[in-house]
Design a protein around this motif. Structure first.
Motif, short mmCIF file in Angstrom:
data_model
loop_
_atom_site.label_atom_id
_atom_site.label_comp_id
_atom_site.label_asym_id
_atom_site.label_seq_id
_atom_site.Cartn_x
_atom_site.Cartn_y
_atom_site.Cartn_z
N ARG A 28 44.11 31.93 42.52
CA ARG A 28 43.26 31.31 41.51
C ARG A 28 41.80 31.45 41.94
O ARG A 28 41.50 31.36 43.14
N PRO A 68 35.92 34.20 30.77
CA PRO A 68 36.11 33.70 32.14
C PRO A 68 37.32 34.34 32.81
O PRO A 68 38.32 34.63 32.16
N PRO A 70 40.11 33.68 35.46
CA PRO A 70 40.70 32.60 36.26
C PRO A 70 41.39 33.08 37.53
O PRO A 70 41.77 32.26 38.36
N GLN A 87 41.30 38.60 34.11
CA GLN A 87 41.64 37.57 33.14
C GLN A 87 43.12 37.17 33.24
O GLN A 87 43.47 36.03 32.96
#
Lengths: 144, 261
Positions: A28, A68, A70, A87
């Motif tokens: 992550r 974004p 992640p 992504q």
């Protein structure tokens, strides 16, 4: 199915394949410390398990998207650690017969000169990690 | 340099602003103007990845105890990027504009620049250079028969004939001072510049200027002809015309037992 194993990931709306042997981990996205004056292709530094990594954003490198990211794919080149922002990550798949992209790639992707694979009906660009990080470095030179 | 906003809010008041003096060798000192100094620490500096090296302002990366990656600034790289090449070599000064037979001990560091309005390049001795600053255009005025700049709550004379600040939002200036009157009340003047050059070693033992006044003389650096500014003389003239606002001077108050204040 024979062939080299690749990690399938999504950059913006484009699916890419990275050589699995070069992938150390998928994590992550940790806290990103920005690098003043660096281009969007290198949004910052991250620390993962006490290891310093330079974050490379392929979507920004090829002007694909500002969605974004992640997840980060960890790799290293010449002893320097890099985190590749993506992504999504899908699977590890053996790709045996890469071909060429049928048509003109967008300018950003074309700079990476990727091969193409068709995995279960999905077009996937096979990305050379050294080339991707080199392109981000080139954008650093332009920003300097 | 870093293109960052000055932080505001708690823990970043103007009182914390500091200058960090960095000795970079050969008797040279560079100063970093930072909004806040927090702490000092012993760190293991790791080499910069090649991808970041080309930025030219970072010297490495480190991971302090708080686990948050930290960039290490390359002070010389920053100075070279902002004000030009800085010669930190040792020994050979033969290509630094000195005349034959000069003694290196008499040479000093000069900042050379192109003046506004064109003309011959000029140089000012680094020991008189206080700052290189971008003065907002609306802080420059014609008053009292001369151009003045409002800067750091002072009015400072701009030393230039027929100076035109142009249409840009800022005008680049070199703030010079000689320290007379103490650090808080020194004599100062602004030298408007079109472009900042580099730090160079020049020797004072040279052909003097034919005209008496604010020029020590003329020298050459490579193929360039450079006028060397006599800052003390310049400040003598400016001080006679000074428009500086009266400044409150804080004088330490001493009480000697038996003798009063």
């Amino acid at each position: 199915m024979s062939g080299e194993l690749h990690l399938i990931a999504r950059v913006g709306q484009t699916w890419i394949a990275l050589p699995a042997e070069r992938v150390e981990a998928v994590v992550r996205m940790p806290e990103v410390v920005p690098i003043p004056t660096a281009p969007a292709a290198i949004p910052g530094l991250v620390a993962i398990r006490s290891r310093l990594l330079t974050l490379v954003d392929p979507a920004a490198t090829v002007y694909e998207s500002d969605e974004p990211a992640p997840l980060a794919i960890i790799t290293s080149i010449d002893g320097h650690g890099y985190a590749i922002a993506v992504q999504a990550v899908d699977d590890v798949t053996a790709i045996s017969t890469p071909g060429t992209y049928p048509g003109d790639l967008a300018e950003g992707w074309a700079a990476l000169d990727p091969a193409m694979a068709n995995v279960d009906g999905r077009i996937i660009l096979m990305i050379d990690l050294d080339r991707l990080i080199g392109l981000a470095g080139d954008q650093c030179r332009l920003a300097a | 340099v870093l293109g960052m906003e000055m932080p505001t809010g708690q823990g970043s008041s103007g009182d914390d602003r500091a200058l960090i003096l960095c000795h970079v060798g050969r008797g040279r000192t560079l100063v970093l103007d930072v909004p806040e100094v927090r702490d000092h620490d012993e760190l293991v500096i790791k080499p910069l990845p090649p991808t970041l090296a080309s930025l030219g302002i970072y010297g490495g990366v480190t991971l302090p105890d708080n686990g948050r990656p930290m960039l290490v600034l390359d002070v010389i790289g920053i100075a070279e990027k902002m004000i030009g090449n800085i010669d930190l070599g040792d020994g050979d000064l033969s290509d630094t504009g000195q005349h034959g037979g000069d003694d290196a001990d008499t040479a000093s560091d000069w900042l050379h620049f192109s003046p506004t309005g064109g003309g011959v390049e000029m140089a000012v001795e680094m020991r008189f250079v206080r700052r290189i600053c971008d003065v907002p255009r609306d802080m420059i005025h014609f008053a009292g028969g001369q151009m003045v700049a409002q800067f750091d709550d002072r009015l400072i004379v701009i030393d230039a004939v027929n100076y035109d600040p142009g249409d840009g939002p800022f005008a680049r200036m070199i703030l010079v001072g000689d320290g007379i009157g103490g650090a808080s009340d020194q004599r100062t003047a602004m030298l408007p510049v079109a472009a900042i050059g580099s730090l160079i070693r020049l020797n004072k033992a040279m052909v003097p200027s034919q005209s008496k006044g604010r020029l020590i003389g003329v020298t050459q650096h490579g193929r360039r002809v450079i006028e060397m500014i006599d800052v003390p003389t310049l400040l003598d003239e400016v001080a006679a015309l000074s428009l500086e606002k009266p400044r409150a001077v804080t004088v330490p108050r001493w009480v000697v037992p038996g003798a009063g204040e």
